[in-house]
Design an enzyme around this catalytic site. Structure first.
Site, PDB file in Angstrom:
ATOM      1  CE1 TYR A  55      -4.434   0.580  -0.148  1.00  0.00           C
ATOM      2  CE2 TYR A  55      -4.374  -1.737   0.843  1.00  0.00           C
ATOM      3  CZ  TYR A  55      -4.968  -0.702   0.417  1.00  0.00           C
ATOM      4  OH  TYR A  55      -6.456  -0.641   0.033  1.00  0.00           O
ATOM      5  CD  GLU A  57      -5.050   5.155   1.217  1.00  0.00           C
ATOM      6  OE1 GLU A  57      -4.820   5.786   2.216  1.00  0.00           O
ATOM      7  OE2 GLU A  57      -5.887   4.596   1.123  1.00  0.00           O
ATOM      8  CG  ASP A 200      -9.407  10.685 -23.637  1.00  0.00           C
ATOM      9  OD1 ASP A 200      -8.497  10.011 -23.711  1.00  0.00           O
ATOM     10  OD2 ASP A 200     -10.380  10.159 -23.148  1.00  0.00           O
ATOM     11  CB  THR A 226      -5.322   3.941 -21.716  1.00  0.00           C
ATOM     12  OG1 THR A 226      -5.322   4.297 -23.423  1.00  0.00           O
ATOM     13  CG2 THR A 226      -6.754   4.387 -21.345  1.00  0.00           C
ATOM     14  CE  LYS A 229      -8.272   3.058 -25.360  1.00  0.00           C
ATOM     15  NZ  LYS A 229      -8.115   3.046 -24.065  1.00  0.00           N
TER      16      LYS A 229
END
Length: 415
Positions: A55, A57, A200, A226, A229
């Protein structure tokens, strides 16, 4: 119970068996879905590491958990490589997807009820750009722009709608648009009404990284994408932004919309970014565009209409109305011959979105696989053979045999 350090094949043979079948499917099929690609073994190796246990954060140097000194190093490397690729001022590599990257931008500068403007889903946009059933369409007042008679972005209409509706955020980018997007023109439209400008570039990121498509970084306040792709990395997302927006974007991602980042995925992103920085990535992307143009030309020569008359990217949008079949039927029949694509709406589509009048094709995955001009010509003709006689079982059988000959020459993952 202590976890046993045994292979997946022993721990869960059922899942392992399905994975092996999927590996076989990928090897035996020609992948023409424009949003899919094949990662390197190195990227998958990074994603499958013990980093999944940690973890983290927060951000490097400002974590809410201990034990993050090596995690910080990985995330810093990913950020620096990403900034170098696109010559960006600041970057966030934590978004789990492109959709979440878009949500983070919305969360950073918008309030519910604010007006946004993006490309219509029916004319090539993405559902996160204001589609009415998506959060972006439900939480915000969504204005859509579209295409002109030549099936290119209607910039005059964009400017008209912007002046009329005064959106707080203008979005450029698409899911099924094959032409160049004039990011500079969008920038001036946004600037003239004092609007934020977001791009985008999820579909075009790899092409942009290699100089094969216009770069929005000099013009946009925010750029989302992303990492898979055309960029050929793991499934995930990122955000680029002007340095002055770094604080609000970071806050929007965490704690705004996400908790702990997926550090094993961020490590895989870092590996993919290193691959993008290598000279051969530019060669690859040049071939991606070349292959798409060849495929588009072959289909056109076989009497299949290509939306907007061709492509300048990896995307080809095919209009099937003259073939008297829907995109749903075409997708299914092509898959029965081991050619994979997706149904897709075309501009002013008379069919419902579930059926569509078109299919979307892409050249990224087949180029990664090693296909060049000879293979692309063959693939184009095989697709046309199916679309010419979609219900002829002998024809489907013959095409499938030819596909097998091609795929056998180009295995994806040998081991």
């Amino acid at each position: 119970m202590i976890i046993k350090n045994e292979n997946l094949s022993k721990i869960d043979p059922k899942i392992w068996e399905i994975i092996l079948k999927e590996k076989q499917r990928q090897n035996n099929n020609i992948e023409l879905i424009a949003s899919e690609n094949y990662t390197s073994l190195a990227v998958m190796e990074a994603q499958g590491t013990l980093l999944t246990n940690k973890y983290a954060e927060g951000y490097p140097g400002k974590r809410y958990y201990g034990g993050c000194k090596f995690i910080d190093l990985i995330e810093k490397i990913a950020i620096n490589r990403l900034k170098k690729i696109f010559n960006a001022e600041a970057a966030n590599v934590q978004p789990h997807s492109g959709s979440q990257a878009n949500q983070a931008v919305f969360f950073s500068v918008l309030n519910p009820g604010d007006t946004i403007m993006g490309m219509s889903l029916q004319e090539g946009g993405h559902l996160t750009h204001g589609m009415m059933l998506n959060m972006s369409g439900k939480w915000f007042n969504s204005i859509c722009y579209g295409l002109n008679k030549k099936e290119k972005i209607d910039y005059k209409k964009v400017e008209y709608l912007a002046k009329k509706n005064k959106p707080k955020l203008i979005i450029a980018g698409a899911s099924a648009y094959s032409q160049y997007i004039d990011f500079e023109r969008f920038y001036h439209i946004a600037k003239n009404i004092n609007s934020y400008f977001m791009v985008d570039m999820a579909h075009y990121a790899g092409l942009i990284a290699a100089g094969e498509y216009p770069n929005p970084v000099p013009f946009a306040d925010f750029i989302t994408s992303t990492t898979h792709k055309s960029l050929r990395g793991p499934r995930g997302g990122f955000i680029l932004m002007k340095k002055k927006y770094k604080k609000i974007i970071n806050s929007a991602v965490f704690p705004g919309i996400q908790g702990g980042p997926l550090m094993h995925v961020i490590a895989a992103k870092a590996v993919a970014f290193k691959e993008v920085l290598k000279p051969d990535f530019k060669i690859y992307q040049k071939q991606v565009v070349k292959n798409a143009k060849i495929l588009s030309k072959i289909l056109d020569q076989r009497g299949i209409r290509i939306v907007s008359g061709g492509t300048k990217s990896h995307i080809i949008l095919v209009d099937l109305r003259n073939k008297k079949i829907t995109g749903k039927i075409a997708e299914s029949i092509l898959e029965s011959a081991n050619i994979i694509c997706n149904k897709n709406s075309i501009p002013n589509d008379p069919e419902k979105p579930y059926f569509t009048s078109g299919i979307r094709l892409g050249s990224s995955a087949i180029t990664t696989r090693g296909f060049s001009e000879l293979e692309i010509i063959k693939v184009g003709n095989l697709c046309a053979d199916i679309l010419d006689y979609p219900f002829n079982q002998e024809n489907i059988k013959n095409v499938k045999k030819e596909v097998k000959k091609i795929t056998n020459k180009f295995p994806i993952y040998k081991n």
